[in-house]
Design an enzyme around this catalytic site. Sequence first.
Site, PDB file in Angstrom:
ATOM      1  CD  GLU A  20     -36.124   1.207 -74.661  1.00  0.00           C
ATOM      2  OE1 GLU A  20     -35.203   0.637 -75.289  1.00  0.00           O
ATOM      3  OE2 GLU A  20     -37.129   0.604 -74.245  1.00  0.00           O
ATOM      4  CE1 TYR A  52     -38.813  -8.105 -86.593  1.00  0.00           C
ATOM      5  CE2 TYR A  52     -37.530  -6.452 -87.744  1.00  0.00           C
ATOM      6  CZ  TYR A  52     -38.640  -6.802 -87.022  1.00  0.00           C
ATOM      7  OH  TYR A  52     -39.587  -5.861 -86.733  1.00  0.00           O
ATOM      8  CG  ASN A  91     -44.347  -9.091 -77.558  1.00  0.00           C
ATOM      9  OD1 ASN A  91     -44.800  -9.687 -76.592  1.00  0.00           O
ATOM     10  ND2 ASN A  91     -43.558  -8.047 -77.443  1.00  0.00           N
ATOM     11  CB  CYS A 102     -41.553  -6.648 -80.039  1.00  0.00           C
ATOM     12  SG  CYS A 102     -43.033  -5.739 -79.583  1.00  0.00           S
ATOM     13  CG  HIS A 103     -39.791  -1.031 -78.122  1.00  0.00           C
ATOM     14  ND1 HIS A 103     -40.243  -1.825 -77.078  1.00  0.00           N
ATOM     15  CD2 HIS A 103     -38.815  -0.248 -77.608  1.00  0.00           C
ATOM     16  CE1 HIS A 103     -39.562  -1.516 -75.981  1.00  0.00           C
ATOM     17  NE2 HIS A 103     -38.691  -0.567 -76.282  1.00  0.00           N
TER      18      HIS A 103
END
Length: 177
Positions: free
Chosen positions: A166, A108, A131, A139-140
């Site tokens: 991912e 952040y 979001n 945003c993850h």
Amino acid sequence: MTETTRSLHGRCTAQAMLPSPFGPLLWARTASGIAGMWFDAQKWFPTAFDAPERPGDPLIQEAATQLDDYFGGRRRVFDLPLDLHGTPFQKAVWAALLRIEPGRTCTYGDIAVAVGSPQGVRAVGMAVGRNPVGIIVPCHRVIGRDGTLTGYAGGLDRKQALLRLEGVLHPQQESLL
């Protein structure tokens, strides 16, 4: 109701509730692009839009297909027109999220610096949480300064699963949940 959903009322041209491996998703679009994609019952889930229910809308279908390809490991980057509604600060944060490459994370604080507000970490966290197009606006991929998987409007279990998909979830992050 958030600024995003308030701004979308009257602008949406179609909406649809479609399935995903992580639960039903509400899609909303405007004449300009995808404006929302929310997990059923997630935090900040919008109230009903006065837009027609159109599960066959071509843009919503294309977005859902690209998301299915992402879940299946066949896509890492989305190619969709977006029409994001929010405050100027939120839009700046969401634009910064779009620059986080697949398979990477940032904090952040990194986002706060990127948007020119290094002391605004809490405000960044609030903007990230609101979001309107999670996953596509990734945003993850934002984690706490100490590596913890803090906050995710769709639920930390989904954030963990997306990062695992991912290939960026580290064992110490799984143990912190």
